[in-house]
Design a protein around this motif. Structure first.
Motif, PDB file in Angstrom:
ATOM      1  N   LEU A  13       0.838  -1.204   0.000  1.00 58.92           N
ATOM      2  CA  LEU A  13       0.000   0.000   0.000  1.00 58.92           C
ATOM      3  C   LEU A  13       0.870   1.249   0.000  1.00 58.92           C
ATOM      4  O   LEU A  13       2.075   1.187   0.229  1.00 58.92           O
ATOM      5  CB  LEU A  13      -0.923  -0.013   1.214  1.00 58.92           C
ATOM      6  CG  LEU A  13      -1.820  -1.256   1.344  1.00 58.92           C
ATOM      7  CD1 LEU A  13      -2.684  -1.146   2.591  1.00 58.92           C
ATOM      8  CD2 LEU A  13      -2.665  -1.451   0.116  1.00 58.92           C
ATOM      9  N   TRP A  41      -8.629  -3.998   3.133  1.00 59.87           N
ATOM     10  CA  TRP A  41      -8.051  -2.667   3.298  1.00 59.87           C
ATOM     11  C   TRP A  41      -8.089  -2.274   4.776  1.00 59.87           C
ATOM     12  O   TRP A  41      -9.085  -2.522   5.452  1.00 59.87           O
ATOM     13  CB  TRP A  41      -8.841  -1.657   2.478  1.00 59.87           C
ATOM     14  CG  TRP A  41      -8.132  -0.352   2.301  1.00 59.87           C
ATOM     15  CD1 TRP A  41      -8.230   0.747   3.087  1.00 59.87           C
ATOM     16  CD2 TRP A  41      -7.205  -0.011   1.275  1.00 59.87           C
ATOM     17  NE1 TRP A  41      -7.429   1.745   2.619  1.00 59.87           N
ATOM     18  CE2 TRP A  41      -6.778   1.315   1.504  1.00 59.87           C
ATOM     19  CE3 TRP A  41      -6.678  -0.703   0.182  1.00 59.87           C
ATOM     20  CZ2 TRP A  41      -5.866   1.966   0.691  1.00 59.87           C
ATOM     21  CZ3 TRP A  41      -5.773  -0.051  -0.636  1.00 59.87           C
ATOM     22  CH2 TRP A  41      -5.375   1.265  -0.373  1.00 59.87           C
ATOM     23  N   GLY A  48     -10.754   4.854   2.065  1.00 64.23           N
ATOM     24  CA  GLY A  48     -10.309   3.640   1.392  1.00 64.23           C
ATOM     25  C   GLY A  48     -11.135   3.421   0.135  1.00 64.23           C
ATOM     26  O   GLY A  48     -12.232   3.957  -0.006  1.00 64.23           O
TER      27      GLY A  48
END
Length: 118
Positions: A13, A41, A48
């Protein structure tokens, strides 16, 4: 028939944290990988991604297409046999779509500059 190959993948990420590694079938589509990323996530992060269209997966410098399989998206040149493949995740905020919709209403884009050249 031979057993289908499992590929170990982790997703990096933007903040340097990872999702995975997990093993996936070589016939898994990029779209389903994105769905998996959205479901895993980190909950503590704001904004998100909500849909797979807000996520881009990058492997070996290439943006992967949703309809391609993991086998089609691999880059054998940059992989170590038996190693974990790291794919980079870019989440595009949903606000970008709203801006593009405003541009489609037929009005020309107006840009003005308040600069003065002396």
């Amino acid at each position: 028939m031979a057993a289908e190959e499992l590929i170990e993948v982790k997703f990096r990420l933007h903040d340097g944290s990872d999702i995975g590694p997990s093993k996936y079938s070589s016939s898994t589509t990029v779209g389903s990988l994105k769905e998996k990323i959205i479901s895993q996530w980190p909950k503590e992060t704001e904004n998100g991604p909500k849909t797979i269209n807000e996520v881009k997966l990058i492997n070996a410098g290439k943006i992967l297409e949703n309809n391609k399989t993991l086998a089609e998206s691999r880059s054998p040149v940059s992989e170590i046999p038996g190693g974990v493949i790291t794919m980079h995740v870019v989440a595009r905020p949903p606000m970008a779509d709203k801006n593009s919709e405003k541009m489609q209403d037929g009005s020309p884009k107006q840009s003005s500059c308040s600069c003065t050249i002396l």
